[in-house]
Design a protein around this motif. Structure first.
Motif, PDB file in Angstrom:
ATOM      1  N   ILE A 164       0.834  -1.201   0.000  1.00  0.00           N
ATOM      2  CA  ILE A 164       0.000   0.000   0.000  1.00  0.00           C
ATOM      3  C   ILE A 164       0.872   1.255   0.000  1.00  0.00           C
ATOM      4  CG2 ILE A 164      -1.666   1.327   1.352  1.00  0.00           C
ATOM      5  CD1 ILE A 164      -2.797  -1.369   2.327  1.00  0.00           C
ATOM      6  N   GLY A 168       1.350   4.200  -2.967  1.00  0.00           N
ATOM      7  CA  GLY A 168       1.059   5.584  -2.664  1.00  0.00           C
ATOM      8  C   GLY A 168       2.253   6.517  -2.736  1.00  0.00           C
ATOM      9  N   LEU A 169       3.458   5.992  -2.508  1.00  0.00           N
ATOM     10  CA  LEU A 169       4.620   6.865  -2.346  1.00  0.00           C
ATOM     11  C   LEU A 169       5.666   6.749  -3.458  1.00  0.00           C
ATOM     12  CD1 LEU A 169       5.196   6.374   1.495  1.00  0.00           C
ATOM     13  CD2 LEU A 169       4.037   8.271   0.358  1.00  0.00           C
TER      14      LEU A 169
END
Length: 443
Positions: A164, A168-169
């Motif tokens: 996750i 996202g990063l």
């Protein structure tokens, strides 16, 4: 990305500690227990560089996510294993997944530049250092409190969290100059490294003259020769042949081998020495590794500051020099069985190892074109892995025949030789914050 690297490091060091519990639970013999480790190491070594090259071609974030998915599934199968054969098969899949997770270091190399990259690699070095030392203690606690299966069952939720965060990063990146993946080079190099790992595991078991070990070594040499020939003819080679003659690359290899063989190796057998020489329990020996562990965690941050004013050859030489000094102190104090004096040697070696933790990774990214960060990550980890396996075989044999003091002295000599080689070959690289060089220093 440092969390992903720590996950692989923790799993590698935890497994060795839980093997006795695994053997009792699954009624596994020595040969099966050996394959629980070998079954992981063979595919891990064989796929490291091909997975890095594939990540450059198809996408580094994609490779990291594939690695997390495979690592999570294989860990679940390990934790649920009803037999030793099942566990060995799941460990093979886990090794393949771990090889793809090397893309995490490539993502760091691609995502950060200049001063930010110094800080990023300092954090990476600190995380690897603490994970290396915490792993054996965590394995012992898990095996004692909740059972060996939880050493694997904790991985799937961690992999989900890291996936996750990666989505996202981390931005997707690849080498757009590569028109096709070098399948032949990947296959030849992977098979060669797999055979080398098999042979080194045989050496660790005292099988130097076994036919299978000798055949694996010969096969490795032949395949590497075919690999070099194939790379010279390939339109998009996985490793450019000229790279193997570049002084910066040779300096990076010397530093990485020196780090693995004289600093990182301490975590594998110093706890055994502390138990044998001082009568400490397994947990007590782990806690008394703190003089080595704490500098290993802190030194990468110090090295990041020093890298702004000192060139790589100075930091690499300093790290290897301190590792040499630390091993020499260990050799001198080992016969006396005085823990306080021995702890001084551990602390000095820990500072040297902490400096090398970050510097060796940066050296590979500096020696290889930025677009090939996956290859840089794969080559760096492959070099460290091979150096560590060779050192375990040699140092283990010396310790068994001549004692731990002789083993520490051998490591001190190896660190000195690596320091001289890296200092010579890294002579042209400037400090990371030299005037006019700050933005792209490590490229």
């Amino acid at each position: 990305m440092s969390g992903i690297t720590a996950l692989v490091t923790l799993d590698t060091t935890i497994t060795g500690v839980i093997l006795p519990s695994v053997g009792r639970s699954l009624h596994a013999g020595f040969g099966q227990l050996e394959w629980i480790m070998t079954g992981y190491m063979l595919p891990f070594a064989a796929f490291l560089l091909p997975a890095g090259a594939w990540a450059d071609f198809r996408g580094r974030r994609r490779a990291a996510l594939i690695g997390l998915g495979l690592f999570a599934l294989a860990s679940l199968l390990c934790g649920l294993a009803p037999s030793a054969g099942w566990l060995v098969a799941a460990r093979v899949a886990q090794g393949v997944g771990a090889a793809f997770l090397g893309a995490s270091i490539a993502i760091i190399g691609h995502s950060f530049r200049g001063e930010a990259r110094l800080r990023a690699f300092a954090l990476l070095g600190s995380v690897i250092g603490i994970a290396t030392v915490v792993g054996p203690m965590a394995g012992g606690l898990l095996a004692s409190w909740v059972g060996w299966r939880w050493a694997f069952l904790v991985n799937p939720p961690l992999c989900l969290l890291l996936a996750i965060l990666t989505l996202g990063l981390a931005e997707e990146s690849r080498d757009h100059s590569v028109a096709r993946f070098d399948r032949l080079g990947a296959a030849l190099f992977g098979l060669a490294l797999g055979l080398l790992t098999y042979a080194l595991v045989g050496l660790n078991s005292g099988g130097l003259l076994r036919g299978a070990t000798l055949a694996a070594l010969l096969g490795c040499v032949l395949l590497l020769r075919f690999f070099l020939g194939a790379e010279r003819r390939a339109r998009n080679p996985m490793i450019a042949p000229a790279l193997l003659r570049a002084p910066a690359f040779l300096g990076a290899v010397a530093g990485m081998v020196g780090y693995a063989a004289t600093a990182q190796i301490l975590i594998f057998y110093v706890p055994t020495y502390l138990q044998d020489a001082f009568g400490f329990s397994a947990l007590g020996a782990g806690l008394r590794m703190a003089p080595y562990a704490v500098p290993l965690f802190l030194a990468p941050r110090w090295a990041a500051g020093l890298a702004r004013v000192h060139p790589p050859r100075v930091l690499m030489g300093a790290g290897l020099g301190l590792t040499c000094l630390g091993n020499a102190v260990l050799a001198l104090t080992a016969p006396a069985h005085a823990y306080a004096a021995f702890a001084v040697g551990m602390a000095v070696a820990g500072v040297g190892g902490g400096i090398l933790n970050a510097e060796t990774a940066k050296a590979f990214f500096a020696a290889i074109p930025p677009a090939q960060s996956g290859v840089a990550s794969g080559l760096g980890t492959t070099t460290r892995f091979a150096g560590l396996l060779v050192a375990i075989a040699l140092v283990g044999a010396i310790a068994a025949r001549a004692g731990f003091a002789a083993a520490f002295l051998f490591q001190a000599a190896g660190a000195a030789a690596a320091a001289c080689a890296s200092f010579r070959w890294l002579g042209g690289a400037p400090a990371s914050a030299s005037p006019g060089h700050a933005a792209g220093a490590l490229e």
